[in-house]
Design a protein around this motif. Structure first.
Motif, PDB file in Angstrom:
ATOM      1  N   LEU A  98       0.822  -1.213   0.000  1.00  0.00           N
ATOM      2  CA  LEU A  98       0.000   0.000   0.000  1.00  0.00           C
ATOM      3  C   LEU A  98       0.854   1.260   0.000  1.00  0.00           C
ATOM      4  O   LEU A  98       0.540   2.236  -0.683  1.00  0.00           O
ATOM      5  CB  LEU A  98      -0.927   0.009   1.221  1.00  0.00           C
ATOM      6  CG  LEU A  98      -2.091  -0.983   1.240  1.00  0.00           C
ATOM      7  CD1 LEU A  98      -2.909  -0.804   2.512  1.00  0.00           C
ATOM      8  CD2 LEU A  98      -2.980  -0.810   0.019  1.00  0.00           C
ATOM      9  N   ALA A  99       1.935   1.246   0.770  1.00  0.00           N
ATOM     10  CA  ALA A  99       2.757   2.444   0.902  1.00  0.00           C
ATOM     11  C   ALA A  99       3.419   2.837  -0.419  1.00  0.00           C
ATOM     12  O   ALA A  99       3.842   3.983  -0.582  1.00  0.00           O
ATOM     13  CB  ALA A  99       3.824   2.242   1.980  1.00  0.00           C
ATOM     14  N   GLN A 100       3.511   1.901  -1.354  1.00  0.00           N
ATOM     15  CA  GLN A 100       4.116   2.196  -2.645  1.00  0.00           C
ATOM     16  C   GLN A 100       3.082   2.585  -3.699  1.00  0.00           C
ATOM     17  O   GLN A 100       3.439   2.856  -4.847  1.00  0.00           O
ATOM     18  CB  GLN A 100       4.928   0.996  -3.125  1.00  0.00           C
ATOM     19  CG  GLN A 100       6.122   0.668  -2.246  1.00  0.00           C
ATOM     20  CD  GLN A 100       6.907  -0.529  -2.739  1.00  0.00           C
ATOM     21  OE1 GLN A 100       6.741  -0.967  -3.877  1.00  0.00           O
ATOM     22  NE2 GLN A 100       7.773  -1.068  -1.892  1.00  0.00           N
TER      23      GLN A 100
ATOM     24  N   LEU B 289      -6.214   1.906   5.632  1.00  0.00           N
ATOM     25  CA  LEU B 289      -6.764   1.717   6.976  1.00  0.00           C
ATOM     26  C   LEU B 289      -6.457   2.896   7.882  1.00  0.00           C
ATOM     27  O   LEU B 289      -7.237   3.234   8.776  1.00  0.00           O
ATOM     28  CB  LEU B 289      -6.211   0.419   7.582  1.00  0.00           C
ATOM     29  CG  LEU B 289      -6.585  -0.871   6.829  1.00  0.00           C
ATOM     30  CD1 LEU B 289      -5.936  -2.070   7.487  1.00  0.00           C
ATOM     31  CD2 LEU B 289      -8.101  -1.034   6.788  1.00  0.00           C
ATOM     32  N   GLY B 290      -5.315   3.547   7.661  1.00  0.00           N
ATOM     33  CA  GLY B 290      -4.984   4.731   8.450  1.00  0.00           C
ATOM     34  C   GLY B 290      -5.971   5.854   8.204  1.00  0.00           C
ATOM     35  O   GLY B 290      -6.369   6.559   9.137  1.00  0.00           O
ATOM     36  N   GLY B 291      -6.377   6.036   6.942  1.00  0.00           N
ATOM     37  CA  GLY B 291      -7.371   7.052   6.621  1.00  0.00           C
ATOM     38  C   GLY B 291      -8.706   6.767   7.283  1.00  0.00           C
ATOM     39  O   GLY B 291      -9.393   7.691   7.744  1.00  0.00           O
TER      40      GLY B 291
ATOM     41  N   GLY C 169       2.948   1.135   6.411  1.00  0.00           N
ATOM     42  CA  GLY C 169       2.342   0.332   5.355  1.00  0.00           C
ATOM     43  C   GLY C 169       0.846   0.142   5.458  1.00  0.00           C
ATOM     44  O   GLY C 169       0.281  -0.697   4.742  1.00  0.00           O
ATOM     45  N   PHE C 170       0.174   0.938   6.304  1.00  0.00           N
ATOM     46  CA  PHE C 170      -1.274   0.820   6.441  1.00  0.00           C
ATOM     47  C   PHE C 170      -2.034   1.803   5.545  1.00  0.00           C
ATOM     48  O   PHE C 170      -3.254   1.766   5.485  1.00  0.00           O
ATOM     49  CB  PHE C 170      -1.701   1.054   7.894  1.00  0.00           C
ATOM     50  CG  PHE C 170      -1.188   0.020   8.846  1.00  0.00           C
ATOM     51  CD1 PHE C 170      -1.665  -1.284   8.795  1.00  0.00           C
ATOM     52  CD2 PHE C 170      -0.215   0.337   9.786  1.00  0.00           C
ATOM     53  CE1 PHE C 170      -1.185  -2.246   9.671  1.00  0.00           C
ATOM     54  CE2 PHE C 170       0.268  -0.612  10.662  1.00  0.00           C
ATOM     55  CZ  PHE C 170      -0.221  -1.917  10.603  1.00  0.00           C
TER      56      PHE C 170
ATOM     57  N   PHE D 265      -0.255  11.268  12.358  1.00  0.00           N
ATOM     58  CA  PHE D 265      -0.820   9.914  12.270  1.00  0.00           C
ATOM     59  C   PHE D 265      -0.767   9.397  10.842  1.00  0.00           C
ATOM     60  O   PHE D 265      -0.458   8.220  10.597  1.00  0.00           O
ATOM     61  CB  PHE D 265      -2.264   9.924  12.774  1.00  0.00           C
ATOM     62  CG  PHE D 265      -2.945   8.593  12.680  1.00  0.00           C
ATOM     63  CD1 PHE D 265      -2.695   7.606  13.627  1.00  0.00           C
ATOM     64  CD2 PHE D 265      -3.828   8.315  11.648  1.00  0.00           C
ATOM     65  CE1 PHE D 265      -3.312   6.361  13.533  1.00  0.00           C
ATOM     66  CE2 PHE D 265      -4.448   7.076  11.556  1.00  0.00           C
ATOM     67  CZ  PHE D 265      -4.188   6.106  12.498  1.00  0.00           C
ATOM     68  N   TYR D 266      -1.075  10.286   9.870  1.00  0.00           N
ATOM     69  CA  TYR D 266      -1.044   9.866   8.463  1.00  0.00           C
ATOM     70  C   TYR D 266       0.347   9.391   8.065  1.00  0.00           C
ATOM     71  O   TYR D 266       0.511   8.312   7.469  1.00  0.00           O
ATOM     72  CB  TYR D 266      -1.482  10.994   7.536  1.00  0.00           C
ATOM     73  CG  TYR D 266      -0.976  10.805   6.122  1.00  0.00           C
ATOM     74  CD1 TYR D 266      -1.512   9.805   5.312  1.00  0.00           C
ATOM     75  CD2 TYR D 266       0.080  11.567   5.627  1.00  0.00           C
ATOM     76  CE1 TYR D 266      -1.016   9.580   4.036  1.00  0.00           C
ATOM     77  CE2 TYR D 266       0.580  11.357   4.357  1.00  0.00           C
ATOM     78  CZ  TYR D 266       0.022  10.370   3.565  1.00  0.00           C
ATOM     79  OH  TYR D 266       0.522  10.142   2.313  1.00  0.00           O
ATOM     80  N   PHE D 267       1.385  10.187   8.370  1.00  0.00           N
ATOM     81  CA  PHE D 267       2.737   9.805   7.970  1.00  0.00           C
ATOM     82  C   PHE D 267       3.173   8.516   8.673  1.00  0.00           C
ATOM     83  O   PHE D 267       3.877   7.683   8.086  1.00  0.00           O
ATOM     84  CB  PHE D 267       3.721  10.943   8.261  1.00  0.00           C
ATOM     85  CG  PHE D 267       3.727  12.004   7.203  1.00  0.00           C
ATOM     86  CD1 PHE D 267       4.249  11.738   5.950  1.00  0.00           C
ATOM     87  CD2 PHE D 267       3.199  13.264   7.448  1.00  0.00           C
ATOM     88  CE1 PHE D 267       4.257  12.702   4.964  1.00  0.00           C
ATOM     89  CE2 PHE D 267       3.201  14.234   6.464  1.00  0.00           C
ATOM     90  CZ  PHE D 267       3.722  13.962   5.208  1.00  0.00           C
ATOM     91  N   THR D 268       2.756   8.345   9.934  1.00  0.00           N
ATOM     92  CA  THR D 268       3.086   7.111  10.643  1.00  0.00           C
ATOM     93  C   THR D 268       2.427   5.917   9.970  1.00  0.00           C
ATOM     94  O   THR D 268       3.068   4.879   9.727  1.00  0.00           O
ATOM     95  CB  THR D 268       2.635   7.206  12.110  1.00  0.00           C
ATOM     96  OG1 THR D 268       3.286   8.305  12.745  1.00  0.00           O
ATOM     97  CG2 THR D 268       2.970   5.925  12.863  1.00  0.00           C
TER      98      THR D 268
END
Length: 270
Positions: free
Chosen positions: A62-64, A218-220, A148-149, A140-143
């Motif tokens: 996801l992070a990519q 999921l972070g969003g 990878g969430f 929180f978003y950058f974390t």
């Protein structure tokens, strides 16, 4: 937590609108709520869930992967501008639909906090809410992204043009108006009429807010559920909707316009 703090976080239930006890009226309200969200933010939530599922099924993490919120909609600049403005009109129309249905049912807009009685205090609340949600939310978003969430969210990829800041600012207001009116003012009012508890209504509203941000990852989802809990409780306590609309607008203006201005100059932005 002190007793004073506990008293503040408890919802303050107003004497309106009264609980609807007639079975026919209750069915009408349920159908209305389902219809409203089936063509607005509820439908967006389903689409966002499918977008996240599609992203999770791809081979790259996801992070990519990247997802853009505001994108160029046409090759010709003037057509792009008109399409951007039509998107704003749609969002404002969604919020206006919720307000119209409440007004048609006898709920004055002042009852949900859309009046001009307290502009100064509303603005102070808005700035406090924007800072209180925006600064921790960005961290929180950058974390979540680095863990990878979350996908790499690009608030704007709209081509550079003289009208870009104007269109993005209007889009920020459109998003804020539609979301705060529908998931807070409209939905929480209707759930009160159906006899739901304030806490259960707040949870449903917040989860709904999270679902239509699932396209970010999921972070969003989690971040927007938390935002919904805070904003919804503030409304339940103060009965003022303008601070939420203005705070949300400020957050999105900073994200949309700020990102568009900095993305070519700051290496760590996605």
């Amino acid at each position: 937590m002190s007793s004073r703090a506990r008293d503040w976080v408890r919802p303050r239930v107003p004497d309106y609108p009264g609980r609807t006890t007639d079975p026919r009226e209750r069915r009408i309200l349920v159908v209305e709520v389902v219809l409203v969200f089936s063509i607005t933010l509820g439908l967006s939530g389903v689409r966002s869930a499918l977008s996240l599922l599609d992203a999770m099924l791809r081979p790259e993490p996801l992070a990519q992967q990247q997802v853009a919120i505001n994108v160029t909609r046409a090759t010709l600049g003037v057509i792009d501008l008109l399409k951007q403005l039509l998107g704003v009109v749609q969002l404002v129309g969604w919020g206006a639909l919720g307000l119209y249905l409440l007004w048609r049912a006898g709920v004055r807009l002042s009852r949900i906090g859309l009046d001009r009685r307290r502009p100064g205090r509303d603005l102070l609340w808005a700035v406090a809410l924007a800072a209180g949600i925006g600064i921790p939310g960005l961290a929180f978003y950058f974390t979540a992204w680095h863990l990878g969430f979350n996908l790499a969210v690009q608030p704007s990829t709209v081509d550079e043009a003289w009208w870009r800041p104007i269109a993005l600012t209007l889009a920020a207001f459109g998003n804020a108006f539609a979301e705060e009116v529908l998931v807070v003012g409209y939905l929480l009012t209707r759930l009160r009429q159906l006899g739901w508890s304030e806490n259960a209504s707040l949870l449903v509203s917040s989860v709904l807010r999270g679902t239509y941000h699932l396209y970010q990852g999921l972070g969003g989802f989690v971040g927007n559920v938390v935002m919904g809990l805070v904003y919804g409780r503030v409304w339940q306590r103060t009965n003022r909707l303008w601070p939420l609309v203005v705070a949300h607008t400020l957050l999105d203006v900073v994200a949309f316009v700020g990102y568009a201005a900095l993305r070519e100059h700051v290496s760590w932005l996605p």
